[in-house]
Motif scaffolding. Structure first.
Motif, PDB file in Angstrom:
ATOM      1  N   ARG A  17       0.833  -1.204   0.000  1.00 31.30           N
ATOM      2  CA  ARG A  17       0.000   0.000   0.000  1.00 31.30           C
ATOM      3  C   ARG A  17       0.863   1.247   0.000  1.00 31.30           C
ATOM      4  O   ARG A  17       1.945   1.294   0.603  1.00 31.30           O
ATOM      5  N   PHE A  18       0.370   2.293  -0.669  1.00 36.38           N
ATOM      6  CA  PHE A  18       1.030   3.590  -0.649  1.00 36.38           C
ATOM      7  C   PHE A  18       0.733   4.268   0.685  1.00 36.38           C
ATOM      8  O   PHE A  18      -0.438   4.438   1.064  1.00 36.38           O
ATOM      9  N   VAL A  19       1.795   4.661   1.398  1.00 38.19           N
ATOM     10  CA  VAL A  19       1.616   5.325   2.697  1.00 38.19           C
ATOM     11  C   VAL A  19       2.647   6.434   2.862  1.00 38.19           C
ATOM     12  O   VAL A  19       3.635   6.502   2.113  1.00 38.19           O
ATOM     13  N   ASP A  20       2.398   7.305   3.848  1.00 38.32           N
ATOM     14  CA  ASP A  20       3.429   8.274   4.224  1.00 38.32           C
ATOM     15  C   ASP A  20       4.229   7.692   5.400  1.00 38.32           C
ATOM     16  O   ASP A  20       4.026   6.534   5.783  1.00 38.32           O
ATOM     17  N   ARG A  21       5.115   8.488   5.964  1.00 36.19           N
ATOM     18  CA  ARG A  21       5.984   7.964   7.035  1.00 36.19           C
ATOM     19  C   ARG A  21       5.190   7.476   8.247  1.00 36.19           C
ATOM     20  O   ARG A  21       5.614   6.570   8.963  1.00 36.19           O
ATOM     21  N   ASN A  22       4.021   8.046   8.466  1.00 29.93           N
ATOM     22  CA  ASN A  22       3.175   7.644   9.591  1.00 29.93           C
ATOM     23  C   ASN A  22       2.239   6.494   9.225  1.00 29.93           C
ATOM     24  O   ASN A  22       1.314   6.186   9.974  1.00 29.93           O
ATOM     25  N   ARG A  23       2.493   5.898   8.065  1.00 30.58           N
ATOM     26  CA  ARG A  23       1.702   4.784   7.531  1.00 30.58           C
ATOM     27  C   ARG A  23       0.249   5.171   7.231  1.00 30.58           C
ATOM     28  O   ARG A  23      -0.643   4.318   7.207  1.00 30.58           O
ATOM     29  N   TYR A  24       0.039   6.449   6.982  1.00 32.64           N
ATOM     30  CA  TYR A  24      -1.302   6.884   6.571  1.00 32.64           C
ATOM     31  C   TYR A  24      -1.491   6.512   5.104  1.00 32.64           C
ATOM     32  O   TYR A  24      -0.670   6.851   4.242  1.00 32.64           O
ATOM     33  N   LEU A  64      -2.313   6.644   1.376  1.00 33.16           N
ATOM     34  CA  LEU A  64      -2.409   7.814   0.501  1.00 33.16           C
ATOM     35  C   LEU A  64      -3.450   7.687  -0.606  1.00 33.16           C
ATOM     36  O   LEU A  64      -3.833   8.683  -1.216  1.00 33.16           O
ATOM     37  N   MET A  65      -3.896   6.463  -0.893  1.00 28.21           N
ATOM     38  CA  MET A  65      -4.879   6.285  -1.965  1.00 28.21           C
ATOM     39  C   MET A  65      -6.294   6.080  -1.430  1.00 28.21           C
ATOM     40  O   MET A  65      -7.220   5.853  -2.206  1.00 28.21           O
ATOM     41  N   GLU A  66      -6.453   6.190  -0.126  1.00 24.35           N
ATOM     42  CA  GLU A  66      -7.766   6.003   0.502  1.00 24.35           C
ATOM     43  C   GLU A  66      -8.742   7.053  -0.017  1.00 24.35           C
ATOM     44  O   GLU A  66      -8.512   8.253   0.108  1.00 24.35           O
ATOM     45  N   GLY A  67      -9.860   6.614  -0.628  1.00 30.22           N
ATOM     46  CA  GLY A  67     -10.892   7.528  -1.100  1.00 30.22           C
ATOM     47  C   GLY A  67     -10.556   8.280  -2.372  1.00 30.22           C
ATOM     48  O   GLY A  67     -11.353   9.100  -2.851  1.00 30.22           O
ATOM     49  N   VAL A  68      -9.389   8.020  -2.954  1.00 30.69           N
ATOM     50  CA  VAL A  68      -8.978   8.742  -4.166  1.00 30.69           C
ATOM     51  C   VAL A  68      -9.577   8.113  -5.415  1.00 30.69           C
ATOM     52  O   VAL A  68     -10.015   8.802  -6.342  1.00 30.69           O
ATOM     53  N   HIS A  69      -9.578   6.773  -5.468  1.00 24.60           N
ATOM     54  CA  HIS A  69     -10.024   6.044  -6.666  1.00 24.60           C
ATOM     55  C   HIS A  69     -10.636   4.716  -6.213  1.00 24.60           C
ATOM     56  O   HIS A  69     -10.166   4.134  -5.215  1.00 24.60           O
ATOM     57  N   TYR A 104       0.270  10.639  -9.978  1.00 28.38           N
ATOM     58  CA  TYR A 104      -0.138  12.011  -9.658  1.00 28.38           C
ATOM     59  C   TYR A 104      -0.269  12.193  -8.139  1.00 28.38           C
ATOM     60  O   TYR A 104       0.195  13.193  -7.566  1.00 28.38           O
ATOM     61  N   GLU A 105      -0.870  11.207  -7.474  1.00 29.37           N
ATOM     62  CA  GLU A 105      -1.038  11.303  -6.023  1.00 29.37           C
ATOM     63  C   GLU A 105       0.312  11.274  -5.300  1.00 29.37           C
ATOM     64  O   GLU A 105       0.527  12.004  -4.326  1.00 29.37           O
ATOM     65  N   MET A 106       1.233  10.419  -5.763  1.00 29.76           N
ATOM     66  CA  MET A 106       2.561  10.366  -5.139  1.00 29.76           C
ATOM     67  C   MET A 106       3.314  11.677  -5.380  1.00 29.76           C
ATOM     68  O   MET A 106       4.026  12.177  -4.502  1.00 29.76           O
ATOM     69  N   TYR A 107       3.139  12.230  -6.577  1.00 26.84           N
ATOM     70  CA  TYR A 107       3.771  13.509  -6.914  1.00 26.84           C
ATOM     71  C   TYR A 107       3.268  14.608  -5.979  1.00 26.84           C
ATOM     72  O   TYR A 107       4.058  15.382  -5.407  1.00 26.84           O
TER      73      TYR A 107
END
Length: 525
Positions: free
Chosen positions: A252-259, A261-266, A279-282
């Motif tokens: 899964r794509f996450v930030d350093r806090n393991r949040y 990043l793709m939740e609710g995006v698509h 685009y989301e990672m950018y």
């Protein structure tokens, strides 16, 4: 030195070798590759080969997934060919002994990747599919094939009738050769190394596209450059790719806090189409966040993904923390030299195949793992066409167009890569694109330039500029956001542009709504 043969193939990836092994059954083939035979993007490809294999899947679903990922900009007939003929080509190499990964019961193991609605990705050696494809095809080559490594094609030759009849090449020491043949095939791969961050080999500059353009061939869809969301990033350096198959296995794509990043995006979440995830990672990185793939849900990661694990160990990334640092980067060129379903370009005798070609099969954004499938499918289609083609007498006297010599104001490689990444990267607008295009104004009469005085390094740099200009002009022309082409000043998709191809041909930008299907049908303004 002058060499006469039956077929000249520029490149050494999957499309080149699939073509060569079939053609060499009856014809003499010269393969010319500017680096080592095993240094193509194919050889390092971690992804698999898409192909319908399971009862709950269908050819129609694979076709629909390809069209959806491609923003409906695809050439529908060629997509049908890719999927329906592709499965036959795939089954053929499996029957020949291509070592696909299998389950304990002997069935083929099928992976899932972004924008696929079913598990249909076939792998070999886990994340080393490309290497196994190349080795398999190399074993199939006959003695009719001669391989010329570390040799770069820098000019296509035409006779007075306008047919392509040969190519000039140069070696690193400056030594030059001329090859003549009735069939010239461009299979040089993509142009990812025009950008600072790329999954491609560092010398993938789009040479074949530049060669064809200089010779007068039509190119199209150059604005559609796919950016992969997950290149392995360590100490500011790109060390390789973290395959989409990792997310197919539960990453899964996450930030350093393991949040997440793709939740609710698509609706497809972490397996959304690549232009969405990239685009989301950018955006996350632009906002100052570090971006990772969380692999905590994947059991036996190192066993399933040995190539990626080795890259992580090399970079001293502790996999016990289950976080792999990533960044988006250039990955695949959907555009290229315009071809029909048999690889024929708008120049008689000149063919193009694989990533250097544009059949329209990928549309505005390639569906994951359709590229190796494209190489084996259209490589076979083209080779079979050439083998049955009847050719009358060919004049092998090349014409020399009037040329001039001048010093070119070429940017250094790093500066050009920075220019493209900043202005013609994942996010675009007219101001940025105009800023880029002004650096390329000197290329207006480039087709008349005498290339003989340039070194191999200078030629590569020149070709980089030509392909960069083609991408930039295509991006300026497409006043919408579609697939991998995202413009902040035109954020919506314009239905009127769905089947609009922007064709570039030696200084002309031609709006074409009908894909040409034969060298007999020339592309006109």
């Amino acid at each position: 030195m002058e060499i006469y043969t039956d077929v000249i193939i520029l490149g050494s990836g999957v499309a080149a070798l699939q073509s060569a092994r079939i053609l060499s059954q009856k014809l003499r083939v010269q393969i010319i590759t500017k680096s080592n035979l095993r240094s193509s993007s194919t050889y390092y490809a971690q992804g698999g080969i898409a192909g319908v294999q399971s009862p709950n899947d269908s050819l129609q679903l694979h076709i629909q997934d390809t069209l959806d990922a491609g923003g409906q900009h695809n050439h529908k007939e060629h997509v049908d060919t890719l999927v329906t003929e592709g499965i036959k080509s795939l089954e053929q190499i499996i029957e020949e002994g291509f070592p696909v990964d299998r389950l304990t019961n002997g069935q083929i193991s099928l992976g899932l990747e972004g924008a696929h609605s079913r598990h249909r990705i076939i792998h070999a050696g886990g994340d080393a599919t490309g290497k196994h494809v190349i080795e398999h095809l190399l074993q199939q080559l006959t003695t009719n094939v001669t391989i010329n490594e570390y040799e770069m094609a820098y000019q296509l030759l035409k006779n007075k009738a306008g047919r392509c009849i040969g190519v000039h090449t140069i070696q690193p020491n400056g030594e030059k050769n001329t090859y003549f043949a009735p069939h010239i095939i461009i299979a040089t791969g993509g142009a990812g190394a025009l950008y600072t961050h790329t999954s491609n080999r560092p010398n993938n500059f789009g040479d074949g596209i530049a060669l064809a353009y200089l010779a007068g061939a039509a190119v199209t869809d150059m604005e559609f450059v796919q950016f992969h969301p997950s290149l392995l990033l360590a100490n500011g350096q790109i060390l390789g790719l973290v395959s989409e198959a990792v997310r197919g296995a539960g990453g899964r794509f996450v930030d350093r806090n393991r949040y997440p990043l793709m939740e609710g995006v698509h609706p497809l979440g972490d397996l959304a189409p690549r232009h969405v995830t990239a685009y989301e990672m950018y955006k996350a990185r632009q906002s100052g966040k570090e971006v990772f793939i969380d692999i905590s849900a994947i059991t036996k990661f190192e066993e399933r993904f040995p190539t990626i694990a080795a890259l992580c160990h090399k970079a001293e990334i502790d996999l016990r923390k289950n976080l792999i640092p990533i960044t988006p980067g250039s990955h695949f060129m959907m555009g290229g030299v315009v071809t029909d379903g048999y690889g024929r370009t708008s120049i008689e005798g000149l063919f193009a195949i694989g990533e250097a070609a544009c059949t329209g099969v990928h549309g505005a954004n390639r569906l994951a793992s359709n590229s190796l499938l494209e190489g084996i499918t259209f490589g076979k289609q083209m080779a079979q066409y050439i083998l049955q083609e009847e050719i009358s007498h060919i004049d092998f006297h090349s014409i020399s167009p009037s040329t001039f010599y001048e010093e070119l104001p070429l940017l250094q490689k790093h500066d050009l890569q920075q220019l493209m990444s900043t202005n013609v990267g994942i996010i675009r607008n007219e101001q940025k694109l105009q800023r880029a295009v002004q650096h390329f104004s000197f290329l207006q009469d480039i087709a008349k330039l005498n290339l003989d005085h340039l070194s191999m390094g200078q030629l590569e740099l020149l070709f980089m500029h030509i392909v960069a200009l083609l991408i930039t002009k295509g991006a300026l022309a497409r006043l919408e956001s579609r697939g991998a082409h995202i413009r902040t000043d035109y954020p919506q998709t314009d239905q009127a542009l769905e089947k609009q191809w922007f064709i570039q041909k030696q200084g002309q930008l031609i709006k074409g709504s009908v894909w040409h299907e034969s060298t007999k049908t020339r592309i006109h303004a």
